[in-house]
Design a protein around this motif. Structure first.
Motif, PDB file in Angstrom:
ATOM      1  N   GLU A  87       0.827  -1.211   0.000  1.00 48.33           N
ATOM      2  CA  GLU A  87       0.000   0.000   0.000  1.00 48.33           C
ATOM      3  C   GLU A  87       0.861   1.260   0.000  1.00 48.33           C
ATOM      4  OE1 GLU A  87      -3.446   2.355   0.061  1.00 48.33           O
ATOM      5  OE2 GLU A  87      -3.109   0.236  -0.402  1.00 48.33           O
ATOM      6  N   TRP A  88       1.960   1.221   0.751  1.00 49.13           N
ATOM      7  CA  TRP A  88       2.833   2.404   0.838  1.00 49.13           C
ATOM      8  C   TRP A  88       3.374   2.791  -0.539  1.00 49.13           C
ATOM      9  CZ3 TRP A  88       8.140   2.767  -0.217  1.00 49.13           C
ATOM     10  CH2 TRP A  88       8.747   3.985   0.144  1.00 49.13           C
ATOM     11  N   TRP A  89       3.850   1.809  -1.281  1.00 53.01           N
ATOM     12  CA  TRP A  89       4.421   2.094  -2.596  1.00 53.01           C
ATOM     13  C   TRP A  89       3.338   2.379  -3.633  1.00 53.01           C
ATOM     14  CZ3 TRP A  89       8.064   3.612  -5.699  1.00 53.01           C
ATOM     15  CH2 TRP A  89       8.016   3.271  -7.050  1.00 53.01           C
ATOM     16  N   LEU A 100       0.736   5.608  -1.722  1.00 55.89           N
ATOM     17  CA  LEU A 100       1.328   6.824  -1.175  1.00 55.89           C
ATOM     18  C   LEU A 100       2.418   7.404  -2.076  1.00 55.89           C
ATOM     19  CD1 LEU A 100       1.278   8.726   1.244  1.00 55.89           C
ATOM     20  CD2 LEU A 100       3.040   7.316   2.315  1.00 55.89           C
ATOM     21  N   GLN A 117       9.559  -1.951   3.734  1.00 52.45           N
ATOM     22  CA  GLN A 117       9.026  -0.720   3.158  1.00 52.45           C
ATOM     23  C   GLN A 117       8.267  -0.990   1.859  1.00 52.45           C
ATOM     24  OE1 GLN A 117       9.453   1.873   5.006  1.00 52.45           O
ATOM     25  NE2 GLN A 117       9.311   3.734   3.821  1.00 52.45           N
TER      26      GLN A 117
END
Length: 294
Positions: free
Chosen positions: A63-65, A68, A136
């Motif tokens: 989800e972060w990559w 965001l 990450q």
């Protein structure tokens, strides 16, 4: 499970040998014993081939990559973490795509080129461990190491010539920074390495760690004009500069175009600003006898 299968197979073999020895003692029941051996062997083979195969994979989140970074981050955040703007990153991905594009496998989907490049750039630009980078981006730790090597190899095969650019724009840009008649600024940076055991003393720098030196000449926007890499960290910046092709071209007055500027009562080409720690401030290559460096 493997130990259990090994013990079962040993028991089956012993049982088959016993049945075969019994069949040799009785000629009347040879056919029945052979049929029984065959049925036993088939049953045992079926048991081995019907063992359930389980594939284990750690559950991770991307989800972060995916959301965001790719959709929310602005250029300032990209510059802070990746040391480049998103547009520059996408151009790099387009150039590396032929070398990094992979097909999806039966068990998992291939990493997109953008994610591969992002993992490599993040690892190179930040002092994070492989485990932190893996968490990450939602991948495995080994994937980070493999991706880093593959992306670096792909970048190494890009043939790109570093050019001077528009000298007039560069000089005008430096003039706005209250640095007139300057065609570039040069400095060196130490890249940490694992030095060879038999040459470690030659690679230790003045700061106490092993390194190689990258010397770069940049324009008013920080873009590379000339680069030189490969000298050991023990060598002084001034010596490295004096042994480069850039220095020889500046001395000969052939690096910058034939444009003269007035320096005192004489003339010279555009100058090159240097790091004061190197013992230089400006280098204005002479073009006529009697003209001095400034």
């Amino acid at each position: 499970m493997l130990m259990g299968l090994a013990s079962m197979s040993q028991m089956a073999v012993e049982l088959l040998l016993k049945l075969q020895s019994d069949s040799e003692e009785s000629d009347d029941d040879v056919d029945s014993h052979n049929a029984y051996d065959t049925r036993l062997l088939v049953a045992f083979t079926d048991m081995l081939t019907t063992v359930e195969r389980q594939f284990w994979a750690q559950k991770t989140s991307t989800e972060w990559w995916d959301h965001l970074v790719m959709q929310v981050w602005d250029d300032e955040q990209w510059l802070q973490k990746f040391w480049m703007r998103k547009a520059t990153f996408m151009r790099l991905c387009a150039e590396l795509a032929p070398a990094l594009q992979r097909k999806d496998m039966r068990l998992r989907a291939a990493l997109p080129v953008e994610k591969q490049v992002a993992i490599a750039i993040w690892k190179l630009a930040n002092p994070d461990s492989y485990r932190l980078v893996a968490n990450q981006f939602g991948v495995g730790k080994s994937t980070v190491g493999i991706t880093l090597i593959q992306v670096c190899r792909a970048i190494n095969h890009i043939r790109r010539t570093v050019t001077l650019g528009n000298v007039h724009d560069i000089v005008a840009g430096f003039a706005q920074m209250v640095f007139p008649n300057c065609g570039g600024v040069i400095d060196g940076t130490h890249i940490p390495i694992l030095a060879p055991a038999h040459l470690d003393s030659k690679y230790i720098n003045r700061k106490g760690y092993f390194s190689m030196v990258l010397q770069a000449l940049v324009d008013h926007r920080g873009r590379f004009i000339d680069i030189n890499a490969g000298w050991s960290g023990k060598v002084h910046d001034a010596r490295i500069f004096q042994n480069t092709g850039l220095f020889r071209k500046l001395q000969a007055g052939t690096f910058f175009p034939d444009r003269k500027i007035t320096v005192g009562q004489g003339s010279s080409n555009y100058c090159c600003g240097l790091d004061p720690a190197q013992g230089f401030h400006l280098l204005c290559p002479p073009t006529n006898r009697g003209e001095a460096n400034s």
